[in-house]
Design a protein around this motif. Structure first.
Motif, PDB file in Angstrom:
ATOM      1  N   ALA A 101       0.860  -1.181   0.000  1.00  0.00           N
ATOM      2  CA  ALA A 101       0.000   0.000   0.000  1.00  0.00           C
ATOM      3  C   ALA A 101       0.894   1.228   0.000  1.00  0.00           C
ATOM      4  CB  ALA A 101      -0.914   0.003   1.219  1.00  0.00           C
ATOM      5  N   SER A 102       0.295   2.389  -0.245  1.00  0.00           N
ATOM      6  CA  SER A 102       1.049   3.643  -0.289  1.00  0.00           C
ATOM      7  C   SER A 102       0.571   4.557   0.829  1.00  0.00           C
ATOM      8  CB  SER A 102       0.852   4.340  -1.641  1.00  0.00           C
ATOM      9  OG  SER A 102       1.217   3.485  -2.698  1.00  0.00           O
ATOM     10  N   PRO A 103       1.470   5.332   1.434  1.00  0.00           N
ATOM     11  CA  PRO A 103       1.052   6.249   2.498  1.00  0.00           C
ATOM     12  C   PRO A 103       0.104   7.332   2.016  1.00  0.00           C
ATOM     13  CG  PRO A 103       3.361   6.605   1.905  1.00  0.00           C
ATOM     14  CD  PRO A 103       2.921   5.357   1.210  1.00  0.00           C
ATOM     15  N   GLU A 104       0.046   7.564   0.688  1.00  0.00           N
ATOM     16  CA  GLU A 104      -0.849   8.591   0.142  1.00  0.00           C
ATOM     17  C   GLU A 104      -2.297   8.117   0.041  1.00  0.00           C
ATOM     18  OE1 GLU A 104       3.288   9.173  -1.059  1.00  0.00           O
ATOM     19  OE2 GLU A 104       1.933   7.514  -1.523  1.00  0.00           O
ATOM     20  N   TYR A 105      -2.542   6.821   0.215  1.00  0.00           N
ATOM     21  CA  TYR A 105      -3.877   6.266   0.032  1.00  0.00           C
ATOM     22  C   TYR A 105      -4.286   5.422   1.239  1.00  0.00           C
ATOM     23  CZ  TYR A 105      -2.601   7.414  -4.781  1.00  0.00           C
ATOM     24  OH  TYR A 105      -2.178   8.072  -5.901  1.00  0.00           O
ATOM     25  N   SER A 106      -5.577   5.150   1.351  1.00  0.00           N
ATOM     26  CA  SER A 106      -6.084   4.293   2.420  1.00  0.00           C
ATOM     27  C   SER A 106      -5.533   2.883   2.268  1.00  0.00           C
ATOM     28  CB  SER A 106      -7.619   4.257   2.365  1.00  0.00           C
ATOM     29  OG  SER A 106      -8.116   3.232   3.201  1.00  0.00           O
ATOM     30  N   SER A 107      -5.214   2.257   3.396  1.00  0.00           N
ATOM     31  CA  SER A 107      -4.715   0.878   3.362  1.00  0.00           C
ATOM     32  C   SER A 107      -5.735  -0.110   3.924  1.00  0.00           C
ATOM     33  CB  SER A 107      -3.406   0.782   4.153  1.00  0.00           C
ATOM     34  OG  SER A 107      -3.616   1.135   5.517  1.00  0.00           O
ATOM     35  N   ARG A 108      -6.983   0.328   4.088  1.00  0.00           N
ATOM     36  CA  ARG A 108      -7.987  -0.515   4.725  1.00  0.00           C
ATOM     37  C   ARG A 108      -8.210  -1.823   3.982  1.00  0.00           C
ATOM     38  NH1 ARG A 108     -13.612   2.339   5.362  1.00  0.00           N
ATOM     39  NH2 ARG A 108     -13.376   2.260   3.088  1.00  0.00           N
TER      40      ARG A 108
END
Length: 301
Positions: free
Chosen positions: A254-261
């Motif tokens: 995942a990327s820190p710029e987007y949700s990782s849910r």
């Protein structure tokens, strides 16, 4: 929710008002960027994303000052620049646009150009073999060209040519700096290719499909969780879980710029982990080494 909505409207109205004032100023003052350069000798270069900031700073050296439009941690697919940044862009000599169809530029490039008619706009994607996405009315190109060190070399060359055009007096410095940085990108490319070939990894599961150009360069297949900017349905998550188990995937990126849910849900169901890798970090060389190492490590049982 209602107060938040009013806040968003107020913010957008403020940006629109400031843009109108800056546009009027540009129309009456002419080539703002060139005037500023003539005054202090410093080249002001606007860039869209943090990796481009490194590219310009490495090529331009002490001759440039960079204005970053989409700051670290922001999503360039949805970000709106604040009034202060627009004012800085109105004084730029050059805008190094990614040029590959990133949403921020589709929404703002023409407006930014109107702020400063004398500013040189460089299309950093010129010469890159773009990857097509979607079908029919949704057909487009994958904008994430910079995640490939080989594409980064093309972008650096375009930036170098642009700087030489706006500041020919320092052409030798720009060429020398570019050549030195291109050698580092070549070394990075060889390093990543060797590490991934040795690891044996062939498939990576990612939340946001940012890594197609990287995957193309190094013989990988990215399996995205997000589809055209939308979260997967419950059935879609089930399918991804089944696919991850079949492919023996134990890491979800995942990327820190987007949700990782959604990534966390899938990782939990496959007994795996979520690892954060950013396609947008400014320290490009170090970040790409980190990304490559993370992908390589994901192939280990």
């Amino acid at each position: 929710m209602e107060p938040q909505g009013r806040g968003n409207i107020t913010s957008r109205s403020l940006v629109a008002a400031v843009f109108a004032v800056l546009l009027l100023t540009a129309a009456t003052a002419g080539c703002i960027g060139t005037d500023r350069h003539q005054q202090d000798g410093e080249i002001v270069v606007a860039v869209t994303i943090p990796p481009e900031q490194e590219f310009v700073e490495r090529v331009g050296g002490d001759h440039v000052r960079v204005v970053l439009l989409v700051p670290p941690g922001a999503d360039p697919h949805t970000y709106e620049p604040p009034p202060g940044v627009l004012a800085d862009v109105a004084e730029a000599d050059m805008y190094a646009a990614v040029g590959s169809g990133i949403e921020f530029e589709l929404a703002w490039k023409d407006k930014i150009a109107a702020l400063n008619p004398g500013m040189l706009i460089v299309d950093c994607s010129r010469g890159v073999d773009l990857i097509s996405t979607g079908e029919g009315d949704h057909r487009g190109t994958d904008p994430h060209i910079w995640v490939s060190p080989r594409n980064a070399k093309v972008m650096v060359e375009n930036i170098c040519r642009g700087l030489i055009e706006v500041d020919p007096a320092n052409a030798a410095d720009y060429r020398r700096n570019a050549d030195a940085y291109l050698e580092e990108l070549d070394a990075l490319d060889r390093e990543i290719a060797g590490a991934l070939a040795q690891s044996g990894v062939t498939k990576i599961m990612v939340y946001h499909p940012s890594w197609a150009y990287f995957a193309r360069d190094y013989g990988l297949e990215q399996i995205p969780i997000e589809n055209e900017g939308k979260e997967p349905s419950p059935r879609g998550i089930e399918h991804l879980i089944e696919q991850a188990k079949e492919e023996h995937i134990t890491v979800v990126f995942a990327s820190p710029e987007y949700s990782s849910r959604s990534a966390e849900v899938i990782a939990r169901e496959i007994g795996g982990t979520v690892v954060l890798v950013s396609p947008l970090a400014k320290d490009y060389l170090a970040n790409m080494r980190h990304v490559a190492a993370a992908f390589a490590e994901s192939s280990r049982p």
